[in-house]
Each structure stands twice: as structure tokens, then as C-alpha cells.
Scaffold this motif. Structure first.
Motif, PDB file in Angstrom:
ATOM      1  N   UNK A  75       0.821  -1.215   0.000  1.00  0.00           N
ATOM      2  CA  UNK A  75       0.000   0.000   0.000  1.00  0.00           C
ATOM      3  C   UNK A  75       0.852   1.261   0.000  1.00  0.00           C
ATOM      4  N   UNK A  76       1.948   1.241   0.760  1.00  0.00           N
ATOM      5  CA  UNK A  76       2.804   2.422   0.784  1.00  0.00           C
ATOM      6  C   UNK A  76       3.501   2.597  -0.564  1.00  0.00           C
ATOM      7  N   UNK A  77       3.885   1.502  -1.181  1.00  0.00           N
ATOM      8  CA  UNK A  77       4.501   1.564  -2.510  1.00  0.00           C
ATOM      9  C   UNK A  77       3.550   2.096  -3.567  1.00  0.00           C
ATOM     10  N   UNK A  78       2.251   1.819  -3.393  1.00  0.00           N
ATOM     11  CA  UNK A  78       1.224   2.300  -4.319  1.00  0.00           C
ATOM     12  C   UNK A  78       0.707   3.687  -3.941  1.00  0.00           C
ATOM     13  N   UNK A  79       1.311   4.300  -2.894  1.00  0.00           N
ATOM     14  CA  UNK A  79       0.903   5.625  -2.433  1.00  0.00           C
ATOM     15  C   UNK A  79      -0.542   5.625  -1.905  1.00  0.00           C
ATOM     16  N   UNK A  80      -0.952   4.477  -1.343  1.00  0.00           N
ATOM     17  CA  UNK A  80      -2.296   4.377  -0.765  1.00  0.00           C
ATOM     18  C   UNK A  80      -2.277   4.656   0.730  1.00  0.00           C
ATOM     19  N   UNK A  81      -1.090   4.721   1.299  1.00  0.00           N
ATOM     20  CA  UNK A  81      -0.912   5.017   2.719  1.00  0.00           C
ATOM     21  C   UNK A  81       0.475   5.634   2.880  1.00  0.00           C
ATOM     22  N   UNK A  82       0.723   6.226   4.025  1.00  0.00           N
ATOM     23  CA  UNK A  82       2.041   6.777   4.303  1.00  0.00           C
ATOM     24  C   UNK A  82       2.444   6.393   5.718  1.00  0.00           C
ATOM     25  N   UNK A  83       3.708   6.538   5.989  1.00  0.00           N
ATOM     26  CA  UNK A  83       4.215   6.289   7.334  1.00  0.00           C
ATOM     27  C   UNK A  83       5.192   7.395   7.682  1.00  0.00           C
ATOM     28  N   UNK A  84       5.445   7.512   8.971  1.00  0.00           N
ATOM     29  CA  UNK A  84       6.499   8.408   9.443  1.00  0.00           C
ATOM     30  C   UNK A  84       7.536   7.541  10.135  1.00  0.00           C
ATOM     31  N   UNK A  85       8.770   7.976  10.081  1.00  0.00           N
ATOM     32  CA  UNK A  85       9.851   7.222  10.712  1.00  0.00           C
ATOM     33  C   UNK A  85      10.265   7.947  11.981  1.00  0.00           C
ATOM     34  N   UNK A  86      10.351   7.177  13.066  1.00  0.00           N
ATOM     35  CA  UNK A  86      10.793   7.742  14.343  1.00  0.00           C
ATOM     36  C   UNK A  86      11.679   6.727  15.039  1.00  0.00           C
ATOM     37  N   UNK A  87      12.907   7.133  15.256  1.00  0.00           N
ATOM     38  CA  UNK A  87      13.901   6.292  15.934  1.00  0.00           C
ATOM     39  C   UNK A  87      14.003   4.907  15.303  1.00  0.00           C
ATOM     40  N   UNK A  88      14.041   4.872  13.977  1.00  0.00           N
ATOM     41  CA  UNK A  88      14.223   3.631  13.245  1.00  0.00           C
ATOM     42  C   UNK A  88      12.979   2.779  13.103  1.00  0.00           C
ATOM     43  N   UNK A  89      11.850   3.266  13.561  1.00  0.00           N
ATOM     44  CA  UNK A  89      10.594   2.506  13.492  1.00  0.00           C
ATOM     45  C   UNK A  89       9.606   3.258  12.596  1.00  0.00           C
TER      46      UNK A  89
END
Length: 146
Positions: free
Chosen positions: A55-69
Motif C-alpha cells: 500500500x505504501x509503494x502504491x501511495x495508498x498510505x504513508x508512514x512516518x519514521x521515528x527512531x528507526x521505526x
């Protein structure tokens, strides 16, 4: 105060504001790691992880990175037809992502928005997606003069 000193103060203030905004996002409980999402939605982590990657690769969702997670917004999911990202999220991300980092997208979703009557986009993505899409476009367009 000279120009260099003034610019330093502005940078310090901006950094404090950024830190405060990140703390609010992280402390709000809306961004969760994969294992917590799996628990929340009662789905196996072995099933959820590849889906999130797709889903993230298809731009259907996003994430944030915090302390390697990597943390995903729980408000982004619809459970109406199984666990999937809200369909409108893809359009919103296609508008915002070219000009905003994942953190800035998270800030946008979590901030009150004048185009939405002071409500936050995250609160309306499932109930009034069209207005959220229009607000995203307005955000990218900025002030238009005619």
C-alpha cells in the motif's frame, strides 16, 4: 541585533515548533508500529506487514519514521470491507506527497484546516473525503490571485 543573529533566532524558534509538532503527533496515539496495528485490527502481523509495504509503494498510505521505526496512521484505515486504506487517501497523498515529506503530511492531517471549517483532515477522511481532497489541493495551490 544583526541579520545573522536574527536568522539564528528564527531557526531556533522553527526547530522548537517542529519538535513540539512531532511530540504532539507521537503522543497522540494515532501513529502506530505494525505490531500495534495488527493487535488493534486483530490481524496477523505476517499478513499486515506485506500489505502495508504494498500500500505504501502504491501511495495508498504513508508512514512516518521515528527512531528507526515506521509508524502508520490508524485513521487511514477503513474496516468496512476488511482492513484497507481509505480510498480517498490515495488521491490526497498524490496531491500532497510531491511537495511534502511524510512528516509534513502527518502535520497537515493533524492540523485544523480552514477549508474544513476548522476541523482536521484526519477526522473527515472517512466521512467527507471530497472536502479533504479539495483541502489538500488548496494546500498545494496556496493563495491564488485572479
Amino acid at each position: 541585533m544583526d541579520k545573522k543573529e536574527l536568522l539564528g533566532k528564527i531557526r531556533d524558534r522553527e526547530q522548537k515548533m517542529l519538535t513540539q509538532a512531532k511530540d504532539e503527533i507521537l503522543g497522540g496515539g494515532d501513529f502506530l508500529p505494525v505490531n500495534r496495528l495488527a493487535e488493534l485490527f486483530s490481524i496477523r502481523i505476517e499478513t499486515l506487514t506485506p500489505a502495508l509495504i504494498e500500500w505504501e509503494g502504491d501511495n495508498r498510505i504513508f508512514s512516518i519514521e521515528h527512531e528507526g521505526c515506521y509508524l502508520f496512521p490508524r485513521y487511514a484505515f477503513s474496516t468496512r470491507s476488511g482492513l484497507t486504506p481509505h480510498p480517498a487517501l490515495k488521491e490526497v497523498l498524490s496531491i500532497l506527497s510531491p511537495t511534502k515529506s511524510s512528516w509534513l503530511v502527518a502535520f497537515w492531517f493533524s492540523s485544523s484546516n480552514g477549508m474544513l471549517g476548522g476541523k482536521r483532515p484526519r477526522d473527515l477522511i472517512s466521512s467527507d473525503a471530497v472536502r479533504v481532497i479539495l483541502a489538500a489541493q488548496s494546500e498545494v495551490d496556496g493563495v491564488l490571485h485572479g
